[in-house]
Design a protein around this motif. Structure first.
Motif, PDB file in Angstrom:
ATOM      1  N   GLU A  40       0.672  -1.111   0.044  1.00  0.00           N
ATOM      2  CA  GLU A  40       0.040  -0.059  -0.052  1.00  0.00           C
ATOM      3  C   GLU A  40       0.891   1.148  -0.072  1.00  0.00           C
ATOM      4  O   GLU A  40       0.414   2.275  -0.502  1.00  0.00           O
ATOM      5  N   ASP A  41       2.168   1.333   0.497  1.00  0.00           N
ATOM      6  CA  ASP A  41       2.814   2.443   0.548  1.00  0.00           C
ATOM      7  C   ASP A  41       3.464   2.517  -1.005  1.00  0.00           C
ATOM      8  O   ASP A  41       3.793   3.686  -1.222  1.00  0.00           O
ATOM      9  N   VAL A  42       3.849   1.353  -1.403  1.00  0.00           N
ATOM     10  CA  VAL A  42       4.556   1.504  -2.744  1.00  0.00           C
ATOM     11  C   VAL A  42       3.339   2.001  -3.728  1.00  0.00           C
ATOM     12  O   VAL A  42       3.844   2.650  -4.693  1.00  0.00           O
ATOM     13  N   SER A  43       2.263   1.757  -3.706  1.00  0.00           N
ATOM     14  CA  SER A  43       1.135   2.018  -4.438  1.00  0.00           C
ATOM     15  C   SER A  43       0.890   3.635  -4.575  1.00  0.00           C
ATOM     16  O   SER A  43       0.349   4.130  -5.453  1.00  0.00           O
ATOM     17  N   LYS A  44       1.288   4.218  -3.582  1.00  0.00           N
ATOM     18  CA  LYS A  44       1.112   5.473  -3.342  1.00  0.00           C
ATOM     19  C   LYS A  44       2.182   6.420  -4.307  1.00  0.00           C
ATOM     20  O   LYS A  44       1.685   7.548  -4.799  1.00  0.00           O
ATOM     21  N   HIS A  45       2.974   5.737  -4.670  1.00  0.00           N
ATOM     22  CA  HIS A  45       3.990   6.336  -6.031  1.00  0.00           C
ATOM     23  C   HIS A  45       3.559   5.854  -7.095  1.00  0.00           C
ATOM     24  O   HIS A  45       4.121   4.947  -7.710  1.00  0.00           O
TER      25      HIS A  45
ATOM     26  N   HIS B 293       3.773  10.441 -12.759  1.00  0.00           N
ATOM     27  CA  HIS B 293       4.607  10.544 -13.629  1.00  0.00           C
ATOM     28  C   HIS B 293       5.896  11.229 -12.749  1.00  0.00           C
ATOM     29  O   HIS B 293       7.137  11.098 -13.187  1.00  0.00           O
ATOM     30  N   GLN B 294       5.623  11.957 -11.765  1.00  0.00           N
ATOM     31  CA  GLN B 294       6.685  12.522 -10.817  1.00  0.00           C
ATOM     32  C   GLN B 294       7.226  11.773  -9.761  1.00  0.00           C
ATOM     33  O   GLN B 294       8.257  11.868  -9.191  1.00  0.00           O
ATOM     34  N   ASP B 295       6.523  10.601  -9.583  1.00  0.00           N
ATOM     35  CA  ASP B 295       6.983   9.646  -8.541  1.00  0.00           C
ATOM     36  C   ASP B 295       6.384   8.094  -9.032  1.00  0.00           C
ATOM     37  O   ASP B 295       5.305   8.048  -8.390  1.00  0.00           O
ATOM     38  N   CYS B 296       7.174   7.163  -9.424  1.00  0.00           N
ATOM     39  CA  CYS B 296       6.608   6.052  -9.896  1.00  0.00           C
ATOM     40  C   CYS B 296       7.388   4.762  -9.345  1.00  0.00           C
ATOM     41  O   CYS B 296       8.585   4.750  -9.837  1.00  0.00           O
ATOM     42  N   TRP B 297       6.992   4.070  -8.519  1.00  0.00           N
ATOM     43  CA  TRP B 297       7.523   2.831  -7.998  1.00  0.00           C
ATOM     44  C   TRP B 297       6.780   1.440  -8.485  1.00  0.00           C
ATOM     45  O   TRP B 297       5.541   1.605  -8.688  1.00  0.00           O
ATOM     46  N   LEU B 298       7.852   0.431  -8.586  1.00  0.00           N
ATOM     47  CA  LEU B 298       7.143  -0.676  -8.980  1.00  0.00           C
ATOM     48  C   LEU B 298       7.839  -1.924  -8.170  1.00  0.00           C
ATOM     49  O   LEU B 298       8.678  -1.720  -7.488  1.00  0.00           O
TER      50      LEU B 298
END
Length: 134
Positions: A11-16, A19-24
């Motif tokens: 759930e923390d990763v999914s907040k990113h 286009h300015q902040d993208c995590w996978l």
């Protein structure tokens, strides 16, 4: 896992997810691919749409090259807490009765039970018609 390695919840990763902040999440690891969005050969939307879930299958389905896999180290930020990844549903085929070739004869019998009386009736009508005019 290294003691210095940061562990993230899904759930923390999914907040990113912009286009300015993208995590996978791929193979249990978390990657900040924000700086790679413009250079991604499949386009930035492919990466944006993979946020908020375990993108391992998406990544593997494309068949990335060994050089693409090597580039991932540059974007690694930590590991994912595996207990926060929802389990994947397993395919369960629909229940259906197994094919029974012996049932075919039952079907034929039912058809004959319907057709034979009609044939007899038709023959009786024909016999009556042709014998009546004599």
């Amino acid at each position: 896992m290294d003691s210095d390695t940061k562990v993230y919840r899904l759930e923390d990763v999914s907040k990113h997810n912009t286009h300015q902040d993208c995590w996978l999440v791929i193979d249990g690891k978390v990657y900040d691919v924000t700086k790679f969005l413009e250079d991604h050969p499949g386009g930035d939307e492919v990466l944006i749409s993979a946020t908020g879930k375990d993108a391992t299958d998406d990544f593997e389905d494309v068949g990335h090259s060994s050089s693409a896999r090597a580039m991932m180290d540059e974007y690694y930020v930590g590991d994912i807490d595996p207990s926060t990844i929802p389990s994947k549903p397993k395919y369960t085929p629909a229940k259906q009765a197994p094919y029974n070739p012996d049932k075919s004869s039952e079907f034929i019998i039912k058809i004959l039970q319907f057709l034979v009386p009609l044939l007899i009736l038709g023959m009786a009508v024909a016999v009556r018609y042709y014998t009546k005019s004599s």
